[in-house]
Design a protein around this motif. Structure first.
Motif, short mmCIF file in Angstrom:
data_model
loop_
_atom_site.label_atom_id
_atom_site.label_comp_id
_atom_site.label_asym_id
_atom_site.label_seq_id
_atom_site.Cartn_x
_atom_site.Cartn_y
_atom_site.Cartn_z
N LEU A 29 0.81 -1.22 0.00
CA LEU A 29 0.00 0.00 0.00
C LEU A 29 0.84 1.27 0.00
CD1 LEU A 29 -2.72 -1.04 2.61
CD2 LEU A 29 -2.79 -1.28 0.11
N GLN A 49 -6.19 8.10 -0.57
CA GLN A 49 -5.19 7.43 -1.39
C GLN A 49 -4.96 6.00 -0.91
OE1 GLN A 49 -3.55 8.54 -4.34
NE2 GLN A 49 -3.24 6.32 -4.33
N THR A 50 -4.94 5.81 0.40
CA THR A 50 -4.75 4.46 0.95
C THR A 50 -5.94 3.57 0.61
OG1 THR A 50 -3.32 5.29 2.71
CG2 THR A 50 -4.34 3.14 3.06
N ASN A 53 -5.53 2.54 -2.89
CA ASN A 53 -4.50 1.50 -3.00
C ASN A 53 -5.02 0.14 -2.53
OD1 ASN A 53 -2.81 3.51 -3.91
ND2 ASN A 53 -1.62 3.65 -2.03
N TYR A 57 -5.28 -3.12 -4.89
CA TYR A 57 -4.57 -4.35 -4.54
C TYR A 57 -5.52 -5.53 -4.34
CZ TYR A 57 -1.72 -7.81 -2.29
OH TYR A 57 -1.09 -9.00 -2.00
#
Length: 108
Positions: A29, A49-50, A53, A57
Motif C-alpha cells: 500500500l 489514497q490508501t 490503493n 490491490y
C-alpha cells in the motif's frame, strides 16, 4: 459507532484474508508499517489514497469496502440467514446451492 475503528478492523480483515503481515501489506500500500498498525487499531484515519490503493490491490469494489452489515452480532446474522433460507425454501435448486456452500465452508 467509531468509524476509524470500523474501517481499521475492515482493513485488518482484508489484510488477513490476503494472508499478509502488516509489514507486507503496508509495503503493497506504500505505507509505513507503523501507519498501517495505527489505522488497523483505529488510532489513525485512513486516507483516500490508501483506500484507493487497498481497492486496487484487493480488487474490491468501493461499495463492498464500505459495507459492514456482516459485522453485526452473530444472532442477527443467523436471523438473516434463516430469513433468506425461508424465502427460497420452495426452490430445490437454491436450497441445494445453499447446502453446498455451507458444507464447503464448514469443511475448511
Amino acid at each position: 459507532m467509531n468509524i476509524k475503528k470500523e474501517l481499521g478492523l475492515k482493513i485488518k480483515r482484508l489484510r488477513q484474508k490476503e494472508g499478509l503481515t502488516q509489514e507486507q501489506f503496508a509495503e503493497k500500500l506504500n505505507l509505513a508499517t507503523r501507519t498501517l498498525a495505527g489505522i488497523e487499531i483505529g488510532e489513525s484515519f485512513v486516507s483516500a489514497q490508501t483506500i484507493e490503493n487497498i481497492l486496487t490491490y484487493t480488487k474490491l469494489k468501493l461499495e463492498d469496502f464500505f459495507t459492514s452489515s456482516h459485522l453485526r452480532p452473530t444472532e442477527e446474522l443467523l436471523q438473516d440467514i434463516y430469513s433468506y433460507i425461508n424465502t427460497v425454501k420452495d426452490d430445490r435448486t437454491k436450497i441445494e446451492n445453499i447446502y453446498k456452500v455451507v458444507k464447503a465452508i464448514s469443511n475448511e
